[in-house]
Motif scaffolding. Structure first.
Motif, PDB file in Angstrom:
ATOM      1  N   SER A  88       0.838  -1.199   0.000  1.00 31.73           N
ATOM      2  CA  SER A  88       0.000   0.000   0.000  1.00 31.73           C
ATOM      3  C   SER A  88       0.871   1.247   0.000  1.00 31.73           C
ATOM      4  O   SER A  88       2.062   1.203   0.322  1.00 31.73           O
ATOM      5  CB  SER A  88      -0.937   0.004   1.215  1.00 31.73           C
ATOM      6  N   ALA A  89       0.303   2.375  -0.368  1.00 31.74           N
ATOM      7  CA  ALA A  89       1.072   3.612  -0.523  1.00 31.74           C
ATOM      8  C   ALA A  89       1.823   3.985   0.753  1.00 31.74           C
ATOM      9  O   ALA A  89       2.955   4.463   0.706  1.00 31.74           O
ATOM     10  CB  ALA A  89       0.154   4.745  -0.957  1.00 31.74           C
ATOM     11  N   ASP A  90       1.187   3.756   1.908  1.00 33.01           N
ATOM     12  CA  ASP A  90       1.815   4.115   3.178  1.00 33.01           C
ATOM     13  C   ASP A  90       2.666   2.992   3.754  1.00 33.01           C
ATOM     14  O   ASP A  90       3.248   3.139   4.836  1.00 33.01           O
ATOM     15  CB  ASP A  90       0.760   4.548   4.194  1.00 33.01           C
ATOM     16  N   GLY A  91       2.742   1.873   3.049  1.00 36.89           N
ATOM     17  CA  GLY A  91       3.552   0.752   3.511  1.00 36.89           C
ATOM     18  C   GLY A  91       2.916  -0.080   4.608  1.00 36.89           C
ATOM     19  O   GLY A  91       3.545  -1.016   5.108  1.00 36.89           O
ATOM     20  N   SER A 145      -4.908  -1.452  -3.426  1.00 37.39           N
ATOM     21  CA  SER A 145      -5.248  -0.037  -3.548  1.00 37.39           C
ATOM     22  C   SER A 145      -4.332   0.798  -2.672  1.00 37.39           C
ATOM     23  O   SER A 145      -3.689   0.291  -1.747  1.00 37.39           O
ATOM     24  CB  SER A 145      -6.718   0.193  -3.168  1.00 37.39           C
ATOM     25  N   SER A 146      -4.254   2.085  -2.951  1.00 41.25           N
ATOM     26  CA  SER A 146      -3.306   2.952  -2.242  1.00 41.25           C
ATOM     27  C   SER A 146      -3.488   2.913  -0.733  1.00 41.25           C
ATOM     28  O   SER A 146      -2.521   2.944   0.024  1.00 41.25           O
ATOM     29  CB  SER A 146      -3.445   4.392  -2.739  1.00 41.25           C
ATOM     30  N   SER A 173      -7.100   0.790  -9.322  1.00 43.24           N
ATOM     31  CA  SER A 173      -6.957   2.240  -9.166  1.00 43.24           C
ATOM     32  C   SER A 173      -6.655   2.582  -7.715  1.00 43.24           C
ATOM     33  O   SER A 173      -6.891   1.784  -6.797  1.00 43.24           O
ATOM     34  CB  SER A 173      -8.232   2.949  -9.628  1.00 43.24           C
ATOM     35  N   ALA A 174      -6.123   3.774  -7.495  1.00 44.41           N
ATOM     36  CA  ALA A 174      -5.701   4.176  -6.148  1.00 44.41           C
ATOM     37  C   ALA A 174      -6.837   4.073  -5.143  1.00 44.41           C
ATOM     38  O   ALA A 174      -6.627   3.687  -3.992  1.00 44.41           O
ATOM     39  CB  ALA A 174      -5.150   5.601  -6.185  1.00 44.41           C
ATOM     40  N   ASP A 175      -8.070   4.407  -5.575  1.00 37.36           N
ATOM     41  CA  ASP A 175      -9.218   4.375  -4.662  1.00 37.36           C
ATOM     42  C   ASP A 175      -9.922   3.028  -4.633  1.00 37.36           C
ATOM     43  O   ASP A 175     -10.913   2.851  -3.928  1.00 37.36           O
ATOM     44  CB  ASP A 175     -10.223   5.469  -5.024  1.00 37.36           C
ATOM     45  N   GLY A 176      -9.433   2.063  -5.403  1.00 38.57           N
ATOM     46  CA  GLY A 176     -10.025   0.730  -5.415  1.00 38.57           C
ATOM     47  C   GLY A 176     -11.299   0.610  -6.219  1.00 38.57           C
ATOM     48  O   GLY A 176     -11.934  -0.454  -6.215  1.00 38.57           O
ATOM     49  N   GLU A 177     -11.673   1.636  -6.950  1.00 37.29           N
ATOM     50  CA  GLU A 177     -12.949   1.628  -7.670  1.00 37.29           C
ATOM     51  C   GLU A 177     -12.909   0.817  -8.960  1.00 37.29           C
ATOM     52  O   GLU A 177     -13.938   0.306  -9.408  1.00 37.29           O
ATOM     53  CB  GLU A 177     -13.380   3.060  -7.990  1.00 37.29           C
ATOM     54  N   TYR A 178     -11.731   0.714  -9.582  1.00 38.07           N
ATOM     55  CA  TYR A 178     -11.626   0.049 -10.879  1.00 38.07           C
ATOM     56  C   TYR A 178     -10.486  -0.953 -10.880  1.00 38.07           C
ATOM     57  O   TYR A 178      -9.428  -0.716 -10.285  1.00 38.07           O
ATOM     58  CB  TYR A 178     -11.405   1.073 -11.999  1.00 38.07           C
ATOM     59  N   ILE A 179     -10.726  -2.068 -11.571  1.00 39.89           N
ATOM     60  CA  ILE A 179      -9.769  -3.158 -11.634  1.00 39.89           C
ATOM     61  C   ILE A 179      -9.600  -3.559 -13.087  1.00 39.89           C
ATOM     62  O   ILE A 179     -10.590  -3.661 -13.832  1.00 39.89           O
ATOM     63  CB  ILE A 179     -10.267  -4.380 -10.825  1.00 39.89           C
ATOM     64  N   ALA A 182      -3.971 -14.510 -23.056  1.00 39.22           N
ATOM     65  CA  ALA A 182      -4.883 -14.411 -24.190  1.00 39.22           C
ATOM     66  C   ALA A 182      -4.901 -12.952 -24.594  1.00 39.22           C
ATOM     67  O   ALA A 182      -4.379 -12.094 -23.889  1.00 39.22           O
ATOM     68  CB  ALA A 182      -6.284 -14.899 -23.821  1.00 39.22           C
ATOM     69  N   SER A 183      -5.498 -12.646 -25.708  1.00 41.60           N
ATOM     70  CA  SER A 183      -5.401 -11.289 -26.244  1.00 41.60           C
ATOM     71  C   SER A 183      -6.540 -10.397 -25.769  1.00 41.60           C
ATOM     72  O   SER A 183      -7.039  -9.572 -26.526  1.00 41.60           O
ATOM     73  CB  SER A 183      -5.355 -11.332 -27.769  1.00 41.60           C
ATOM     74  N   ASN A 184      -6.960 -10.556 -24.515  1.00 44.44           N
ATOM     75  CA  ASN A 184      -7.999  -9.704 -23.947  1.00 44.44           C
ATOM     76  C   ASN A 184      -7.549  -9.126 -22.620  1.00 44.44           C
ATOM     77  O   ASN A 184      -6.797  -9.754 -21.880  1.00 44.44           O
ATOM     78  CB  ASN A 184      -9.301 -10.477 -23.716  1.00 44.44           C
ATOM     79  N   ALA A 185      -8.028  -7.929 -22.338  1.00 45.65           N
ATOM     80  CA  ALA A 185      -7.919  -7.334 -21.010  1.00 45.65           C
ATOM     81  C   ALA A 185      -9.320  -6.931 -20.579  1.00 45.65           C
ATOM     82  O   ALA A 185     -10.170  -6.595 -21.418  1.00 45.65           O
ATOM     83  CB  ALA A 185      -6.990  -6.127 -21.025  1.00 45.65           C
ATOM     84  N   TYR A 186      -9.587  -6.984 -19.290  1.00 44.94           N
ATOM     85  CA  TYR A 186     -10.932  -6.772 -18.767  1.00 44.94           C
ATOM     86  C   TYR A 186     -10.926  -5.667 -17.725  1.00 44.94           C
ATOM     87  O   TYR A 186     -10.047  -5.630 -16.861  1.00 44.94           O
ATOM     88  CB  TYR A 186     -11.458  -8.061 -18.118  1.00 44.94           C
ATOM     89  N   LEU A 187     -11.908  -4.793 -17.810  1.00 44.22           N
ATOM     90  CA  LEU A 187     -12.086  -3.719 -16.835  1.00 44.22           C
ATOM     91  C   LEU A 187     -13.330  -3.999 -16.014  1.00 44.22           C
ATOM     92  O   LEU A 187     -14.409  -4.240 -16.569  1.00 44.22           O
ATOM     93  CB  LEU A 187     -12.220  -2.364 -17.550  1.00 44.22           C
ATOM     94  N   PHE A 188     -13.169  -3.980 -14.675  1.00 47.19           N
ATOM     95  CA  PHE A 188     -14.257  -4.242 -13.745  1.00 47.19           C
ATOM     96  C   PHE A 188     -14.466  -3.052 -12.812  1.00 47.19           C
ATOM     97  O   PHE A 188     -13.517  -2.331 -12.486  1.00 47.19           O
ATOM     98  CB  PHE A 188     -13.952  -5.461 -12.862  1.00 47.19           C
ATOM     99  N   ASN A 189     -15.727  -2.881 -12.363  1.00 45.56           N
ATOM    100  CA  ASN A 189     -16.007  -2.047 -11.201  1.00 45.56           C
ATOM    101  C   ASN A 189     -15.658  -2.840  -9.953  1.00 45.56           C
ATOM    102  O   ASN A 189     -15.590  -4.076  -9.985  1.00 45.56           O
ATOM    103  CB  ASN A 189     -17.495  -1.678 -11.141  1.00 45.56           C
ATOM    104  N   LYS A 190     -15.517  -2.148  -8.831  1.00 41.50           N
ATOM    105  CA  LYS A 190     -15.193  -2.872  -7.601  1.00 41.50           C
ATOM    106  C   LYS A 190     -16.344  -3.749  -7.118  1.00 41.50           C
ATOM    107  O   LYS A 190     -16.135  -4.634  -6.290  1.00 41.50           O
ATOM    108  CB  LYS A 190     -14.732  -1.925  -6.496  1.00 41.50           C
ATOM    109  N   ASP A 191     -17.566  -3.531  -7.664  1.00 38.54           N
ATOM    110  CA  ASP A 191     -18.678  -4.418  -7.319  1.00 38.54           C
ATOM    111  C   ASP A 191     -18.657  -5.707  -8.140  1.00 38.54           C
ATOM    112  O   ASP A 191     -19.497  -6.585  -7.948  1.00 38.54           O
ATOM    113  CB  ASP A 191     -20.024  -3.710  -7.474  1.00 38.54           C
ATOM    114  N   GLY A 192     -17.694  -5.834  -9.049  1.00 38.93           N
ATOM    115  CA  GLY A 192     -17.535  -7.054  -9.822  1.00 38.93           C
ATOM    116  C   GLY A 192     -18.163  -7.035 -11.197  1.00 38.93           C
ATOM    117  O   GLY A 192     -18.011  -7.994 -11.955  1.00 38.93           O
TER     118      GLY A 192
END
Length: 198
Positions: free
Chosen positions: A78-81, A120-121, A161-167, A173-183
């Protein structure tokens, strides 16, 4: 500060203004992953000697080390260690507080190496990718995943993301996936490549 893990079984710490290391530390195996806190005060490392290490930047002597049951493939801090996450070849992800080598918790899959971790941070959320094609999302308070998702491939890279909202997760494989923190899956990116790694 810059931290480097090497296949000569060493961890190196550098000041950004010099190519001469401030210190180095010899582990018992290849160093697969390193991470450093935002202020440069704490360094985490994972090695194929099955250990997680934590250092203060001012000393090459570990504050502590912890032996898992397999190669430590990935570490994140984490950012603060304050919190360190580690993914291991013993099919487990571990969460540590910086003040203790005893894990706060661990989570095991039945038959999948934990390949990659991100935190997350503020240390509140942890995302883990495994070689069974799943990503797992945790709150630091519990070893029970908030959710897990099939990404159709060995998950070799995750980020949060730093706030944990996006993953984001990608793999062999040739795909990347973007998720909300709710899945919920927001988007799939089709890439002209064989695999994705951060």
């Amino acid at each position: 500060y810059i931290v480097v893990g090497s296949y000569d079984d060493k961890i190196y710490l550098f000041d950004k203004d010099s190519s001469t290391s401030l210190w180095s530390y010899s582990t018992g195996g290849d160093v697969y992953s390193v991470a450093i806190s935002a202020d440069g005060e704490y360094i985490a490392a994972g090695s194929d000697d099955d250990k997680v290490y934590l250092f203060d930047k001012d000393s090459s002597t570990p504050l502590w080390s912890y032996s898992t049951g397999g190669d430590v493939n990935s570490v994140a801090i984490s950012a603060d260690g304050e919190y360190i996450a580690a993914g291991s070849g013993d099919n487990k992800v571990y969460l540590f507080d910086k003040d203790s080598s005893t894990p706060l918790w661990s989570y095991a899959t039945a038959d999948a190496d934990m390949r990659t971790v991100a935190i997350s941070s503020d240390g509140e959320y942890i995302i883990v990718g495994s070689d069974n094609g799943f990503v797992y999302f945790f709150n630091k308070a519990s070893s029970t995943p908030l959710w897990s998702k099939d990404v159709d491939t060995d998950a070799t890279s995750v980020s949060i993301s730093a706030d944990g909202e996006y993953i984001v997760a990608g793999g062999l494989a040739s795909n990347a996936y973007l998720f909300n923190k709710d899945g919920s899956r927001i988007r799939t990116y089709s890439l002209d490549c064989v695999w994705v790694r951060s």
